[in-house]
Write an enzyme that holds these catalytic residues in place. Structure first.
Site, mmCIF file in Angstrom:
data_model
loop_
_atom_site.group_PDB
_atom_site.id
_atom_site.type_symbol
_atom_site.label_atom_id
_atom_site.label_comp_id
_atom_site.label_asym_id
_atom_site.label_seq_id
_atom_site.Cartn_x
_atom_site.Cartn_y
_atom_site.Cartn_z
ATOM 1 N N ASP A 290 -17.242 -14.661 -11.341
ATOM 2 C CA ASP A 290 -15.834 -14.938 -11.032
ATOM 3 C C ASP A 290 -15.420 -14.431 -9.648
ATOM 4 O O ASP A 290 -16.083 -13.568 -9.073
ATOM 5 C CB ASP A 290 -14.921 -14.238 -12.057
ATOM 6 N N HIS A 432 -19.028 -10.730 -11.421
ATOM 7 C CA HIS A 432 -18.206 -11.121 -10.271
ATOM 8 C C HIS A 432 -19.071 -11.263 -9.027
ATOM 9 O O HIS A 432 -19.805 -10.314 -8.688
ATOM 10 C CB HIS A 432 -17.102 -10.081 -10.045
HETATM 11 ZN ZN ZN Z 1 -11.203 -12.810 -11.950
#
Ligand code: ZN
Length: 468
Positions: A290, A432
Site C-alpha cells: 500500500d 507498504h
Molecule cells: Zn495505506
C-alpha cells in the site's frame, strides 16, 4: 429514315451529356462554396447596435466535430471586449447562445455609457470551455468577467449542454429523467457539499445556500459534465462572500448515477472475474503493498517479486501516481494487480459521502490516465469504511488478514516473523512499498513461503477462495 435516326441519335446524346456535365458542375460549385463558407475562417466587421463600436468577428472550425468557435473582439479604448462562444448547425442552440452574448454585450456597453467617469475603462471577457461526454454530448461553460469601471470584476457562469448528433439543447430536467425525486436527491447532495466544504466555513451565506439549493429545477440550470462529474456553478456573492469567489460543486457520476436518465448514466465497472481459478486445495497467498508508488522502494520490491516469479497487488494513492506514473506503469507491466487506495489517504468515514467517493473517483481517473488500465480492487486507508461508502464503490473493497505492522517496526528482520505467526491459507498480507525495511525484508518472506509450498497470487485471484 434509318439514316436520319442515326444522325439525330448522337446529337441528342451529346446534348444530354452536356446538360449532365453542366448540372454536376453547378451542384459541385454550390457544395464546395457552402463548405468554404462553413469551414474557412471568415472575418467581417460589424457595427454593434447600442454603441458604434467596431468589433471583429471571426468563426473557425474546432477540434470538436460539429463545433465552430466564434471570436468577437473589440479593441475600443474605453470598452474593449473579447468574447468566445460556440456555434453549431442547430439554429435553436445558436439563437440561445447568441441571446446570452448579445445581452451581455448590451448590458456592458450601456452601463459603461451610464458611467459618467469618462476616464473609467471597462472590460468584458467571455471565455469558453468545451467538455465532451460520451459519444454525443458536449458541455459548454462560458465564464464571464465583467468590469464596468470599478476595481473588482463581476464573475458569472453560463452553461449549455447539447446532444451534438441532434443539435438539441438538453436541460437539467431531461438529465434527471424529469423526476422530482431525483431533483430532491440531487439538491440534497449539492447543499451538503456546500455546507460541508471546509474552505467555505466562514464565507458561506447560510440562508442563500438553502435558497439556492431548494429542489427547484431553476436552481440547477447551470451545469456541465466534466471528467465524470456533474458540476453545478454558483456565481460570486450568490452563496458565499466575495473572498470565496464563484463556487463549483462537483458530484461524481458514480455517486449520482441512479438519479440520471439511462442515456446519461456511466457504465459502472463490474468486478473482474479471477483469471485462473485453480485447485481449491492448493496453498496460496496474496501479498499486498500500500501507499506507493515509490521510486526506489517499489522498484526493489518488483525485483524481489520477479526473483520468485511472484504476483502481488499494489494499492496506490492517486496523489503519488501523479508524481510517479512510470513506476505505476512498471508495476502493471510486470504482471501485478493495481488497486486504488484513495487520493491522499484520509479516513474516509470522516468525510462527507461525496468527498469519500471523490477520493475513489479521482484516483481511479489518475491511475487510468497514468497506466491506461483500470484499477480492479479498492482498499480504504486504515481499512476504515462503512456500508454507505462501500455501496458507492463499483469494484471489490478489500482489507487484509495478516498485518505485518511494517509501518510501525520499520525493521527488515521483523517482517517474516509477523507473517509466520499469523500464517493461514488464502491469506491477504498487508505491507507498504514506501518503507525501505519492507523491501529489504521481503526476500526472506518469499523464500519461506515458497518453501512452504505457497503460490503467490493477486488479490482478485484469491477472493473466490475467501469466505465472505
Ligand atoms: Zn495505506
Amino acid at each position: 429514315m434509318p439514316e436520319r435516326r442515326k444522325k439525330r441519335g448522337p446529337m441528342i446524346d451529346f446534348l444530354l451529356i452536356g446538360l449532365i456535365i453542366s448540372l454536376t458542375t453547378i451542384i459541385l460549385v454550390i457544395i464546395l462554396s457552402k463548405d468554404d463558407f462553413k469551414f474557412q475562417k471568415i472575418s467581417a466587421s460589424k457595427e454593434t447596435d447600442s454603441n458604434s463600436i467596431t468589433s471583429n468577428l471571426s468563426t473557425e472550425s474546432s477540434a470538436f466535430p460539429g463545433i465552430r468557435i466564434v471570436t468577437d473582439v473589440s479593441n475600443d479604448k474605453r470598452t474593449p471586449f473579447a468574447i468566445h462562444y460556440p456555434e453549431t448547425d442547430n439554429k435553436a442552440f445558436n439563437d440561445a447562445v447568441l441571446q446570452y452574448i448579445t445581452d451581455s454585450k448590451e448590458n456592458y456597453l450601456s452601463s459603461m455609457k451610464k458611467n459618467k467617469d469618462k476616464e473609467a475603462m471597462g472590460e468584458l471577457n467571455i471565455s469558453l470551455e468545451t467538455f465532451p461526454y460520451q459519444k454525443h454530448y458536449y458541455s459548454f461553460v462560458l465564464t464571464k468577467t465583467l468590469y464596468t469601471g470599478g476595481a473588482n470584476p463581476e464573475i458569472s457562469t453560463k452553461t449549455f449542454f447539447i446532444n451534438h448528433e441532434t443539435g438539441k439543447l438538453i436541460p437539467i430536467e431531461t438529465l434527471l429523467n424529469n423526476d422530482e425525486n431525483n431533483l430532491s436527491a440531487l439538491a440534497t447532495y449539492v447543499r451538503k457539499d456546500l455546507q460541508q466544504n471546509p474552505k467555505l466555513k466562514e464565507e458561506l451565506f447560510k440562508d442563500d445556500v438553502i435558497k439556492s439549493t431548494e429542489p427547484k429545477w431553476s436552481n440547477f440550470h447551470r451545469f456541465a459534465i466534466v471528467d465524470n462529474s456533474l458540476q453545478f456553478y454558483f456565481d460570486e456573492y450568490e452563496i458565499a462572500s466575495g473572498a470565496a469567489g464563484p463556487q463549483t460543486v462537483k458530484l461524481p457520476l458514480s455517486l449520482i448515477n441512479p438519479l440520471l436518465a439511462s442515456e446519461f448514466q456511466i457504465a459502472m465497472q463490474k468486478p473482474t472475474k479471477p483469471v485462473n481459478v485453480g485447485d481449491p486445495n492448493k496453498k496460496r497467498i496474496a501479498l499486498t503493498f500500500d501507499d506507493g508508488p515509490h521510486p526506489k522502494v517499489t522498484e526493489q520490491i518488483l525485483n524481489t517479486l520477479d526473483k520468485y516469479n511472484a504476483k502481488a497487488t499494489f494499492f496506490m494513492l492517486g496523489s503519488r501516481v501523479q508524481y510517479y506514473p512510470d513506476i505505476a506503469k512498471d508495476v502493471l507491466a510486470r504482471g501485478h494487480e493495481i488497486g486504488n487506495h484513495s487520493w491522499d489517504h484520509p479516513v474516509l468515514t470522516k468525510l462527507s459521502l461525496e468527498q469519500a467517493v471523490n477520493q475513489y473517483t479521482s484516483t481511479f481517473a489518475e491511475i487510468e490516465k497514468a497506466i491506461n488500465h483500470k484499477p480492479t480492487v479498492f482498499r480504504p486507508p486504515y481499512g476504515a469504511t462503512n456500508d454507505t461508502i462501500n455501496a458507492q464503490i463499483p469494484i471489490p473493497v478489500v482489507l487484509w488478514s495478516i498485518d505485518t505492522l511494517d509501518w510501525k517496526h520499520r525493521n527488515a528482520q521483523q517482517l517474516l516473523p509477523h507473517v509466520k505467526n499469523n500464517l493461514h491459507n488464502n491469506a491477504i498480507v498487508l505491507m507498504h512499498d514506501i518503507h525501505q525495511s519492507t523491501a529489504d525484508g521481503l526476500d526472506a518472506v518469499l523464500a519461506y513461503l515458497q518453501g512452504q509450498g505457497y503460490e503467490f497470487v493477486t488479490v482478485s485471484e484469491i477472493l473466490p477462495y475467501r469466505q465472505k
